[in-house]
Enzyme design. Structure first.
Site, PDB file in Angstrom:
ATOM      1  CD  GLU A 323      -2.761  -1.157   2.500  1.00 56.31           C
ATOM      2  OE1 GLU A 323      -3.959  -1.433   2.393  1.00 56.31           O
ATOM      3  OE2 GLU A 323      -2.198  -0.930   3.596  1.00 56.31           O
TER       4      GLU A 323
HETATM    5  C1  TNX Z   1      -4.374  -3.899   4.569  1.00 56.52           C
HETATM    6  S1  TNX Z   1      -2.824  -6.284   4.284  1.00 56.52           S
HETATM    7  C2  TNX Z   1      -3.125  -3.658   5.099  1.00 56.52           C
HETATM    8  C3  TNX Z   1      -2.995  -3.185   6.483  1.00 56.52           C
HETATM    9  C4  TNX Z   1      -4.335  -3.003   7.141  1.00 56.52           C
HETATM   10  C5  TNX Z   1      -5.237  -4.136   6.738  1.00 56.52           C
HETATM   11  C6  TNX Z   1      -6.555  -4.123   7.442  1.00 56.52           C
HETATM   12  C7  TNX Z   1      -1.702  -5.286   4.161  1.00 56.52           C
HETATM   13  C8  TNX Z   1      -0.440  -5.799   3.697  1.00 56.52           C
HETATM   14  N1  TNX Z   1      -1.966  -4.004   4.471  1.00 56.52           N
HETATM   15  O1  TNX Z   1      -2.255  -1.987   6.513  1.00 56.52           O
HETATM   16  O2  TNX Z   1      -4.150  -2.987   8.507  1.00 56.52           O
HETATM   17  O3  TNX Z   1      -5.451  -4.069   5.363  1.00 56.52           O
HETATM   18  O4  TNX Z   1      -7.283  -5.260   7.157  1.00 56.52           O
END
Ligand code: TNX
Length: 516
Positions: A323
């Site tokens: 992300e």
């Molecule tokens: C996605 S899964 C994220 C996290 C969040 C999560 C909540 C991932 C690698 N990154 O930063 O906490 O969703 O479900």
């Protein structure tokens, strides 16, 4: 006594010496073993005189087993070398190469329990099975009346996948070392052998870094207005060794280059404009990024990764990579082209979330798939396929199956729902070897169940989300595909409930299971 009906003597059919196999706890173990031969004619009873006999190399597991059994039985259960008294014997060796590094053979006969494995890790796995062969009261922290039958027969068992992981997000909310240890003990029950600690994120930096002390003194906030916190190096080392005593390897994650607001708030020089960011206590994602063009960033990364690697006896170092929504692909790739050699110079194998797989210079890394195939914009599957000849292995954490932070249904008081609701049958209903088209089983290192903590503040919250789904993911990671059966699993889950109750685990009473 011969029963009488209306004054007549009735001869009942003779009860066979071994009761039906289905009545044996041996067939109800989670995760389901490779092979089970119950023999209820061979039940053993653990008594006050019993000893735990250990061969060379088995002492530590023997002491652990004694620690499990003494509080509830009230027995002395001395751990002894050799000797003839009846009891439980733990021995290394003599079980054959096919049981591998974590397999075990457990024989229960009227004279005692004989547990053998190639390694202490195998003995430890066998001990987890053994406790499920005893009555549920064995999990109590206080003395119970007994008796303590161990159901007879033989279990031969080894894992399907080398990596069975649980991830705990200690950043969105901070969890104390005691809370983390509690979770370690819970995941160990189901033969989970890796604990991935998500140590840094926008909301908090949780691990002391000597060369950058403000990370923890100024970066230790959390979601909401809670106090947050961090681990000193000594506390962290203690956690790692506690996990090791449960044959669990800690995988530390330093999330880069996004999810870094806590660092950007602690050190102005990590920001492109040289101005420190405000601490962040919300639950948005994807807004922060290190300065990709500054040498300071790379010095920071090198210092952090070097210090974290020094704290890490295990083989893996997780670099996050998820992300980074503010970072154009070209910058992301440029960043990791520089960071990867730094990380690999620590001697650790790099693990990162699947977005990282777009970095073509990345070879011999482990990718962690967190895709949700139900999402229209799912790019994870294609990314994994495109990187297959470069990556070493993939860890499977599909969000719509293994994310323990997803709500169970619309009434769940905790959790998120961006990947949909995940009831326990959905968490159980998938196979790592055919989940991503084109990803063969040989490339799957294993499975991991992440528990993100945006909405979770304490151990009660952790346990409500992890139980009963964590045992489902653990079984998918450990048990042969041939044992996979929802009807069997839901019945076996129901039988775990009294064990959880004795351990004080407040689980979610899913309507998919007929709880006692
Ligand atoms: C996605 S899964 C994220 C996290 C969040 C999560 C909540 C991932 C690698 N990154 O930063 O906490 O969703 O479900």
């Amino acid at each position: 006594m011969v029963p009488t009906i209306g004054g007549l003597c009735v001869q009942l059919p003779r009860v066979p010496p071994a009761r039906r196999a289905e009545e044996s706890r041996m067939t109800r173990v989670i995760p389901a073993p490779v092979s089970v031969e119950p023999d209820r004619g061979a039940d053993f009873e653990l008594t006050a005189e019993a000893v735990i006999r250990v061969g060379g190399g088995a002492e530590e597991v023997g002491e652990y087993l004694a620690g499990v059994l003494r509080p509830s039985t009230g027995y002395a259960l001395p751990v002894v070398r050799g000797g003839g008294a009846a009891g439980i014997s733990l021995e290394l060796g003599d079980v054959g190469a096919e049981l591998g590094a974590e397999g075990y053979r457990l024989d229960v006969g009227t004279a005692g329990v004989d547990l053998r494995a190639n390694t202490a890790a195998g003995l430890f796995a066998g001990v987890q099975t053994l406790r499920q062969l005893l009555p549920a009261e064995v999990e109590s922290a206080t003395a119970q009346p007994g008796p303590w039958p161990v159901e007879g027969g033989r279990v031969v068992d080894y894992p399907r996948f080398a990596y069975r992981g649980a991830m705990l997000d200690v950043t969105r909310h901070f969890f104390t070392p005691e809370q983390v240890k509690r979770y370690i003990d819970q995941i160990a029950l189901y033969k989970v052998n890796h604990l991935h600690l998500h140590l840094t994120d926008d909301q908090g930096w949780r691990i002391e870094i000597e060369r950058w002390p403000r990370l923890t003194t100024h970066g230790g906030t959390e979601v909401g207005d809670g106090p947050g916190g961090s681990y000193t190096k000594a506390q962290y080392r203690d956690l790692v060794s506690y996990a090791a005593s449960r044959h669990i390897t800690v995988v530390p994650e330093i999330d880069l280059p996004g999810h870094t607001n806590a660092a950007l708030a602690a050190y102005p020089e990590l920001n492109p404009d040289g101005v420190a960011r405000e601490p962040y206590t919300g639950i948005e994602v994807g807004f922060s990024c290190l300065d990709i063009d500054s040498d300071v960033t790379y010095r920071f990364v090198e210092d952090v990764l070097t210090e974290v690697a020094e704290l890490t006896p295990g083989p893996y170092l997780h670099l996050g990579g998820d992300e980074a929504l503010q970072t154009p692909d070209a910058d992301f790739i440029r960043f990791f082209d520089r960071v990867l050699p730094i990380a690999q110079a620590t001697g650790k194998q790099v693990v990162a979330w699947h977005e990282f797989l777009k970095v073509e210079s990345a070879t011999s890394v482990v990718g962690q798939y967190w895709g949700n195939p139900a999402a229209p914009d799912n790019t994870a599957d294609a990314l994994v396929r495109s990187a297959l000849d470069r990556v070493d292995k993939i860890i499977m954490s599909p969000a719509n199956k293994s994310y323990l932070d997803m709500k169970y249904d619309e009434d769940s008081p905790l959790g998120l729902k961006w990947a949909g609701y995940v009831e326990v049958d959905a968490a159980y209903d998938w196979d790592p070897a055919d989940f991503v088209d084109g990803l063969p089983e040989a490339k799957v290192l294993g499975v991991e169940a992440p528990l993100w903590s945006e909405t979770l503040e304490n151990s009660d919250h952790i346990e409500y989300m992890a139980f009963p789904r964590l045992p489902a993911i653990a079984e998918i990671g450990w048990s042969p595909r041939s044992t996979h059966d929802w009807e069997s699993f839901r019945a076996r889950l129901a039988e775990q409930a009294p064990r959880w109750a004795h351990r004080g685990i407040g689980f979610y009473r899913s309507p998919k299971v007929d709880w006692p």
